[in-house]
Design a protein around this motif. Structure first.
Motif, mmCIF file in Angstrom:
data_model
loop_
_atom_site.group_PDB
_atom_site.id
_atom_site.type_symbol
_atom_site.label_atom_id
_atom_site.label_comp_id
_atom_site.label_asym_id
_atom_site.label_seq_id
_atom_site.Cartn_x
_atom_site.Cartn_y
_atom_site.Cartn_z
ATOM 1 N N LYS A 1 -5.198 5.583 -20.449
ATOM 2 C CA LYS A 1 -5.264 6.673 -19.470
ATOM 3 C C LYS A 1 -4.271 6.384 -18.338
ATOM 4 N N VAL A 2 -3.644 7.434 -17.841
ATOM 5 C CA VAL A 2 -2.600 7.265 -16.830
ATOM 6 C C VAL A 2 -2.862 8.180 -15.644
ATOM 7 N N ALA B 1 0.833 -1.211 0.000
ATOM 8 C CA ALA B 1 0.000 0.000 0.000
ATOM 9 C C ALA B 1 0.865 1.257 0.000
ATOM 10 N N ARG B 2 1.829 1.306 0.921
ATOM 11 C CA ARG B 2 2.707 2.489 0.991
ATOM 12 C C ARG B 2 3.471 2.686 -0.317
ATOM 13 N N GLU B 3 3.962 1.577 -0.870
ATOM 14 C CA GLU B 3 4.793 1.690 -2.069
ATOM 15 C C GLU B 3 3.996 1.948 -3.334
ATOM 16 N N LEU B 4 2.680 1.742 -3.279
ATOM 17 C CA LEU B 4 1.871 2.067 -4.461
ATOM 18 C C LEU B 4 1.732 3.578 -4.630
ATOM 19 N N LEU B 5 1.898 4.319 -3.541
ATOM 20 C CA LEU B 5 1.838 5.774 -3.652
ATOM 21 C C LEU B 5 2.961 6.251 -4.571
ATOM 22 N N GLY B 6 2.598 7.055 -5.563
ATOM 23 C CA GLY B 6 3.585 7.561 -6.499
ATOM 24 C C GLY B 6 3.778 6.689 -7.732
ATOM 25 N N LYS B 7 3.194 5.471 -7.712
ATOM 26 C CA LYS B 7 3.241 4.642 -8.914
ATOM 27 C C LYS B 7 2.160 5.126 -9.882
ATOM 28 N N PHE B 8 2.285 4.731 -11.130
ATOM 29 C CA PHE B 8 1.342 5.185 -12.161
ATOM 30 C C PHE B 8 0.467 4.032 -12.621
ATOM 31 N N MET B 9 -0.856 4.185 -12.474
ATOM 32 C CA MET B 9 -1.749 3.161 -13.006
ATOM 33 C C MET B 9 -2.096 3.520 -14.441
ATOM 34 N N GLY C 1 -7.413 7.393 -4.793
ATOM 35 C CA GLY C 1 -7.226 8.625 -5.550
ATOM 36 C C GLY C 1 -5.986 8.593 -6.415
ATOM 37 N N VAL C 2 -6.058 9.280 -7.537
ATOM 38 C CA VAL C 2 -4.874 9.552 -8.352
ATOM 39 C C VAL C 2 -4.796 11.068 -8.489
ATOM 40 N N GLU C 3 -3.663 11.535 -8.985
ATOM 41 C CA GLU C 3 -3.446 12.980 -9.080
ATOM 42 C C GLU C 3 -4.636 13.667 -9.746
ATOM 43 N N SER C 4 -5.185 14.664 -9.066
ATOM 44 C CA SER C 4 -6.302 15.481 -9.535
ATOM 45 C C SER C 4 -7.635 14.747 -9.632
ATOM 46 N N VAL C 5 -7.693 13.518 -9.125
ATOM 47 C CA VAL C 5 -8.980 12.820 -9.032
ATOM 48 C C VAL C 5 -9.123 12.276 -7.618
ATOM 49 N N SER C 6 -10.081 12.841 -6.856
ATOM 50 C CA SER C 6 -10.269 12.433 -5.459
ATOM 51 C C SER C 6 -11.477 11.519 -5.321
ATOM 52 N N PHE D 1 -4.001 -2.771 -18.855
ATOM 53 C CA PHE D 1 -4.278 -2.473 -17.447
ATOM 54 C C PHE D 1 -3.082 -2.936 -16.615
ATOM 55 N N TYR D 2 -2.316 -1.974 -16.099
ATOM 56 C CA TYR D 2 -1.119 -2.345 -15.324
ATOM 57 C C TYR D 2 -0.660 -1.152 -14.486
ATOM 58 N N VAL D 3 0.386 -1.348 -13.710
ATOM 59 C CA VAL D 3 0.922 -0.304 -12.844
ATOM 60 C C VAL D 3 2.415 -0.165 -13.116
ATOM 61 N N GLU D 4 2.890 1.087 -13.194
ATOM 62 C CA GLU D 4 4.287 1.339 -13.542
ATOM 63 C C GLU D 4 5.010 2.128 -12.467
ATOM 64 N N ASP D 5 6.307 1.811 -12.299
ATOM 65 C CA ASP D 5 7.208 2.647 -11.511
ATOM 66 C C ASP D 5 7.921 3.559 -12.502
ATOM 67 N N ARG D 6 7.696 4.864 -12.345
ATOM 68 C CA ARG D 6 8.350 5.815 -13.249
ATOM 69 C C ARG D 6 9.390 6.652 -12.510
#
Length: 162
Positions: free
Chosen positions: A29-30, A16-24, A96-101, A127-132
């Motif tokens: 759409k990202v 959970a903590r490490e998903l913060l800042g990852k990109f779905m 939430g993702v950036e600018s969507v609460s 459909f996936y999650v990326e570390d950028r």
DNA sequence: GTCCCGATTCTA
DNA sequence: AGAATCGGGACT
């Protein structure tokens, strides 16, 4: 780079903590993940798996790295990523993702519904999650939102960027 | 089949 | 504080 099975099949609070800042990424759409909550196992009264396996929550009992999407309040969908090894039901709610609460608005914005539950995020092309390379500067921890039981656990995590 | 309620959001 | 809105799950 895409997050692999090994990322998801770990302790849910770490994931959970490490998903913060990852990109779905979903159908082109990202969004950078800014808020999540952990729901962990049959001993967590707020977890959908608390009262055993049902057709809806079945994917939570499987391998980590799959999507779990459910319909709620007659009009919203909520997106989770399944965590831990097969047989241990747990997931991280993407709030939430950036600018969507809000988890309901998030799914509406991305066009995600329950037909997108059970997708393998480690192999899907859409459909996936990326570390950028983004790393949150500060992570805030609070009780989870909108539940009546399990409020004592500080299992909500927010990218507290200023 | 029936009934209650929910990991939400918007309006007042 | 209350409404909107309906599928899931418990129970009969």
């Amino acid at each position: 780079m895409r997050l692999s099975r090994d990322f998801f099949e770990r302790n849910t609070l770490d994931v959970a903590r490490e998903l913060l800042g990852k990109f779905m990424v979903f159908n082109g759409k990202v969004g950078r993940i800014t808020e999540v909550e952990a729901y962990i196992g049959q001993d967590d009264p707020a977890c959908h798996a608390a009262r055993g396996m049902t057709p809806r929550n079945r994917v939570m009992f499987g391998q980590g790295g799959f999507s779990y999407v459910y319909f709620i309040y007659g009009m919203y969908h909520c997106l989770n990523f399944v965590t831990e090894r097969e047989g241990f039901p747990a997931a991280v709610l993407i709030r939430g993702v950036e600018s969507v609460s809000g988890p309901g608005r998030l799914c509406k914005t991305f066009g995600i519904d329950k037909t997108h539950s059970g997708v393998d995020l480690c192999t899907s092309d859409s459909f996936y999650v990326e570390d950028r390379g983004y790393k949150p500067a500060c992570i805030k921890e609070t009780p989870r939102i909108g539940i009546k039981v399990g409020k004592d656990k500080m299992w909500r995590f927010i990218d507290d960027a200023i």
